[in-house]
Design an enzyme around this catalytic site. Structure first.
Site, PDB file in Angstrom:
ATOM      1  CB  ILE A  39     -35.379  -6.621  56.670  1.00 14.98           C
ATOM      2  CG1 ILE A  39     -36.817  -7.143  56.801  1.00 14.98           C
ATOM      3  CG2 ILE A  39     -35.017  -6.419  55.190  1.00 14.98           C
ATOM      4  CD1 ILE A  39     -37.878  -6.171  56.459  1.00 14.98           C
ATOM      5  CG  ASP A 110     -29.786  -6.278  63.358  1.00 11.19           C
ATOM      6  OD1 ASP A 110     -30.787  -6.472  62.654  1.00 11.19           O
ATOM      7  OD2 ASP A 110     -29.839  -5.970  64.562  1.00 11.19           O
ATOM      8  CE  LYS A 196     -38.086   0.446  72.046  1.00  9.72           C
ATOM      9  NZ  LYS A 196     -37.781   0.138  70.634  1.00  9.72           N
ATOM     10  CG  LEU A 200     -35.621   0.165  62.120  1.00  6.16           C
ATOM     11  CD1 LEU A 200     -35.269   1.498  61.488  1.00  6.16           C
ATOM     12  CD2 LEU A 200     -36.355  -0.715  61.107  1.00  6.16           C
ATOM     13  N   GLY A 249     -32.030   9.374  70.022  1.00  2.64           N
ATOM     14  CA  GLY A 249     -32.857   9.123  68.849  1.00  2.64           C
ATOM     15  C   GLY A 249     -33.262  10.417  68.191  1.00  2.64           C
ATOM     16  CB  SER A 250     -35.821  11.085  65.674  1.00  2.00           C
ATOM     17  OG  SER A 250     -36.991  10.635  66.326  1.00  2.00           O
ATOM     18  N   GLY A 254     -37.877  12.276  70.824  1.00  2.00           N
ATOM     19  CA  GLY A 254     -37.339  12.925  72.030  1.00  2.00           C
ATOM     20  C   GLY A 254     -38.339  13.901  72.629  1.00  2.00           C
ATOM     21  CB  SER A 255     -40.212  16.804  71.336  1.00  2.00           C
ATOM     22  OG  SER A 255     -40.849  16.256  70.231  1.00  2.00           O
ATOM     23  CD  GLU A 271     -26.224  12.616  74.048  1.00  5.76           C
ATOM     24  OE1 GLU A 271     -25.955  13.269  73.031  1.00  5.76           O
ATOM     25  OE2 GLU A 271     -25.655  12.793  75.140  1.00  5.76           O
ATOM     26  CB  CYS A 305     -26.256  11.887  65.984  1.00  9.97           C
ATOM     27  SG  CYS A 305     -24.909  11.222  66.956  1.00  9.97           S
ATOM     28  CD  GLU A 404     -30.159  13.734  62.187  1.00  8.40           C
ATOM     29  OE1 GLU A 404     -31.299  13.515  62.594  1.00  8.40           O
ATOM     30  OE2 GLU A 404     -29.126  13.469  62.846  1.00  8.40           O
TER      31      GLU A 404
HETATM   32  P1  NAD Z   1     -36.165   7.161  66.711  1.00  7.79           P
HETATM   33  O1  NAD Z   1     -36.502   8.369  67.504  1.00  7.79           O
HETATM   34  O2  NAD Z   1     -37.082   6.767  65.630  1.00  7.79           O
HETATM   35  O3  NAD Z   1     -36.061   5.887  67.663  1.00  7.79           O
HETATM   36  C1  NAD Z   1     -35.175   5.855  68.775  1.00  7.79           C
HETATM   37  C2  NAD Z   1     -35.724   4.895  69.810  1.00  7.79           C
HETATM   38  O4  NAD Z   1     -36.947   5.414  70.329  1.00  7.79           O
HETATM   39  C3  NAD Z   1     -36.055   3.507  69.251  1.00  7.79           C
HETATM   40  O5  NAD Z   1     -35.703   2.535  70.205  1.00  7.79           O
HETATM   41  C4  NAD Z   1     -37.551   3.569  69.067  1.00  7.79           C
HETATM   42  O6  NAD Z   1     -38.190   2.311  69.101  1.00  7.79           O
HETATM   43  C5  NAD Z   1     -37.951   4.412  70.272  1.00  7.79           C
HETATM   44  N1  NAD Z   1     -39.256   5.066  70.161  1.00  7.79           N
HETATM   45  C6  NAD Z   1     -39.931   5.421  69.036  1.00  7.79           C
HETATM   46  N2  NAD Z   1     -41.100   6.012  69.364  1.00  7.79           N
HETATM   47  C7  NAD Z   1     -41.158   6.050  70.711  1.00  7.79           C
HETATM   48  C8  NAD Z   1     -42.086   6.588  71.642  1.00  7.79           C
HETATM   49  N3  NAD Z   1     -43.223   7.179  71.255  1.00  7.79           N
HETATM   50  N4  NAD Z   1     -41.791   6.499  72.964  1.00  7.79           N
HETATM   51  C9  NAD Z   1     -40.640   5.919  73.376  1.00  7.79           C
HETATM   52  N5  NAD Z   1     -39.745   5.386  72.542  1.00  7.79           N
HETATM   53  C10 NAD Z   1     -39.975   5.461  71.225  1.00  7.79           C
HETATM   54  O7  NAD Z   1     -34.692   7.382  66.191  1.00  7.79           O
HETATM   55  P2  NAD Z   1     -33.852   6.435  65.228  1.00  7.79           P
HETATM   56  O8  NAD Z   1     -34.404   6.575  63.849  1.00  7.79           O
HETATM   57  O9  NAD Z   1     -33.749   5.083  65.829  1.00  7.79           O
HETATM   58  O10 NAD Z   1     -32.407   7.100  65.312  1.00  7.79           O
HETATM   59  C11 NAD Z   1     -31.981   8.112  64.462  1.00  7.79           C
HETATM   60  C12 NAD Z   1     -31.909   9.417  65.226  1.00  7.79           C
HETATM   61  O11 NAD Z   1     -31.093   9.257  66.367  1.00  7.79           O
HETATM   62  C13 NAD Z   1     -31.264  10.514  64.399  1.00  7.79           C
HETATM   63  O12 NAD Z   1     -32.011  11.699  64.513  1.00  7.79           O
HETATM   64  C14 NAD Z   1     -29.904  10.686  65.060  1.00  7.79           C
HETATM   65  O13 NAD Z   1     -29.346  11.961  64.917  1.00  7.79           O
HETATM   66  C15 NAD Z   1     -30.198  10.346  66.480  1.00  7.79           C
HETATM   67  N6  NAD Z   1     -28.961   9.944  67.184  1.00  7.79           N
HETATM   68  C16 NAD Z   1     -28.388  10.828  68.047  1.00  7.79           C
HETATM   69  C17 NAD Z   1     -27.199  10.491  68.698  1.00  7.79           C
HETATM   70  C18 NAD Z   1     -26.528  11.473  69.644  1.00  7.79           C
HETATM   71  O14 NAD Z   1     -25.586  11.072  70.323  1.00  7.79           O
HETATM   72  N7  NAD Z   1     -26.956  12.718  69.732  1.00  7.79           N
HETATM   73  C19 NAD Z   1     -26.605   9.247  68.460  1.00  7.79           C
HETATM   74  C20 NAD Z   1     -27.208   8.378  67.572  1.00  7.79           C
HETATM   75  C21 NAD Z   1     -28.403   8.732  66.937  1.00  7.79           C
END
Ligand code: NAD
Length: 515
Positions: A39, A110, A196, A200, A249-250, A254-255, A271, A305, A404
């Site tokens: 989208i 994108d 991976k 989005l 990611g989030s 992460g956890s 990260e 981030c 955040e």
């Molecule tokens: P997200 O956690 O939703 O997704 C990140 C990735 O994880 C995506 O590829 C997603 O498809 C994948 N994912 C989702 N669920 C999963 C699961 N259960 N198991 C494995 N993979 C899974 O994060 P987002 O919304 O894409 O990114 C935003 C977040 O990323 C923000 O919190 C931001 O602060 C953080 N971020 C951190 C840094 C850094 O360097 N510290 C850089 C960029 C973004």
């Protein structure tokens, strides 16, 4: 930085290539034939689609990476020289620069990033591949580094070896660049990988696959599987034949990944999110400070981030400084990212748009004041656009101070002493970045040391170089990307210790008569 191409060039239609998963050096349709629509966040229109991998495709990708890591016959990636691997990394960098204009447009379409910024990202992508090509070559010379031991009867050296097959899971805010921060050092180290990207924004990562094909990267060295987090990210992260997970990611995801990795005692690097402070002292040039404050929070549409999204400003200059900030903020050109001079595009998705607006509403309902912005720009009727927003009358217990937002929203508090400024800066569960703005460099040094974060910027905010380490402490994660630290993420250290004396070791003494 090369600035925006001419208006006529940007007005041209940009076809989104239709791609498949990239597994074992080939394009492969997802086994379940699923696809996810792309989208355009500026128009809310569907402009293409990406393949959606499931566990079965992940299985094939991991198997391919495993074979590429250690083939029985022929040259495998892991034991090839760093110089051999560097050739491919350099070839990728060259191709990225050749395709810079197309890649930047695809990225802007994108994820909504202004085109100038996306072009800047492509330069950074190429520079990062080049940089890690250099480190791959250095790795050859650094092998067998001797360790001095306290006993002459032994000698010891170190081998730096690739960790194995690595899963690289990345977010949407810098789609190609965040992927590169992982792919380039992982491949330089001799790991093979499965990337991976976020569902989005995966378009440019699929173009990386095309580039890998063009430069003849050996099959299986890098596999790229796009798809939903639960359907492709989760099976990848929990796969028993993956040796390490590098995640950006989030915190929530992460956890979850850490919990699943813990079952197999698998190393992870994380990260995660941030809520970084920018501390502005009373001795600053107000325009300079306003420029860095707006850039630090609104760059990449606020979706960084490390965004310095908590402004902590000295009470003596606060009123004047906020006036300046409003001026700077109102001057930001908000438009379709492909429009010439755009400096703030839409946020990435409807979900993010709604989430950010909810943050602003909650701040208001908790008693904060929206000083400027706070909603959709009037001239843009469609798209996920949000005005750059400044929020005052903030209390440290409010959600807007603590969580955040990941959008163009700055919240403000004042301070009266250096100690109070430090206390406010450290009043967060996160510890990614921080900025200090003052003409007193001794004070900058003191405050830089006192702030608990992985990075501090002095008299600026957000600059990032592939030579310097990137990462956070506290709930912003652990492990470092970029620089030599980024390479170490993908290496294990093996000690080889040799007994060099002709004398018996002598612990278990066998009587001479029995020898
Ligand atoms: P997200 O956690 O939703 O997704 C990140 C990735 O994880 C995506 O590829 C997603 O498809 C994948 N994912 C989702 N669920 C999963 C699961 N259960 N198991 C494995 N993979 C899974 O994060 P987002 O919304 O894409 O990114 C935003 C977040 O990323 C923000 O919190 C931001 O602060 C953080 N971020 C951190 C840094 C850094 O360097 N510290 C850089 C960029 C973004």
């Amino acid at each position: 930085m090369e600035l925006t191409p001419s208006a006529s060039e940007t007005a041209m239609a940009i076809p989104i290539p239709s791609r498949q998963l990239y597994i074992d050096g080939e394009w492969r349709e997802p086994l379940k034939r699923k696809r996810i629509p792309i989208i355009n966040p500026s128009t809310e229109e569907i402009i293409g689609d990406i393949p959606a991998a499931t566990a079965e495709d992940v299985e094939l990708a991991v198997d391919s990476a495993r074979r590429a890591f250690s083939r029985n016959k022929g040259r495998d990636w892991a034991s090839a020289s760093g110089a051999y691997r560097a050739k491919y990394l350099r070839a990728i960098a060259t191709k990225v620069l050749e395709r810079k204009s197309q890649l930047a447009k695809l990225e802007a379409l994108d994820c909504g990033k202004p085109l100038d910024e996306a072009a800047w990202d492509m330069d950074d992508v190429a520079a990062c591949f080049e940089y890690y090509a250099g480190l791959a070559e250095d790795l050859d010379a650094k092998q067998k580094a001797p360790i001095s031991l306290p006993m002459e009867t032994f000698k010891c050296h170190i081998l730096k070896e690739p960790l194995g097959v690595v899963a690289l899971i990345t977010p949407w805010n810098y789609p190609f660049l965040m992927a590169t921060w992982k792919v380039a050092p992982a491949l330089a180290a001799g790991c093979t990988a499965i990337l991976k990207p976020s569902e989005l924004a995966s378009v440019t990562c699929l173009e990386l696959a095309d580039i890998c094909k063009e430069v003849g990267l050996p099959a299986g060295v890098l596999n790229i599987v796009t798809g939903l987090g639960v359907e492709s990210g989760a099976p990848l992260a929990s796969h028993p034949h993956v040796d390490k997970i590098a995640f950006t990611g989030s915190n929530l995801t992460g956890s979850r990944i850490m919990a699943s990795a813990a079952q197999m005692v698998k190393p992870v690097s994380m990260e995660l999110g941030g809520k970084s402070p920018i501390v502005v002292f009373e001795d600053v040039n107000l325009d300079k400070a306003a420029e860095w404050t707006t850039f630090g929070c609104f760059w990449t549409n606020g979706q960084i981030c490390s965004a310095t999204s908590r402004l902590i400003v000295h009470e003596r200059i606060a009123a004047k400084f906020l006036e300046k900030l409003i001026d700077w903020t109102r001057n930001i050109k908000i438009s379709d990212p492909l429009e010439e001079g755009c400096r703030l595009g839409p946020v990435v998705s409807k979900g993010q748009y709604e989430k950010i607006n909810k943050f602003i509403q909650t701040a208001k309902s908790e008693g904060a004041t929206v000083l400027c912005g706070g909603g959709r720009p009037q001239h843009l009727k469609k798209g996920f656009f949000i005005q750059p927003t400044i929020i005052t009358d903030v209390d440290t217990s409010m959600q807007i101070w603590r969580e955040e937002v990941f959008g163009p929203v700055l919240c403000v508090k004042t301070f009266s002493s250096e100690d109070e400024a430090i206390e406010l800066a450290n009043d967060t569960q996160f510890g990614l970045g921080a900025a200090v703005i003052s003409n007193d460099l001794d004070r900058c040094e003191r405050v830089s040391k006192a702030i608990r974060s992985g990075m501090v910027w002095v008299n600026c905010s957000q600059p990032c170089f592939c030579q310097a380490p990137w990462g956070g402490i506290k709930q912003s994660g652990f492990g470092r990307e970029l620089g030599e630290w980024g390479l170490e993420n993908y290496l294990s250290v093996k000690q080889v210790t040799q007994y060099i004396s002709n004398e018996p070791w002598g612990w278990y003494v066998v009587p001479k008569s029995k020898l």
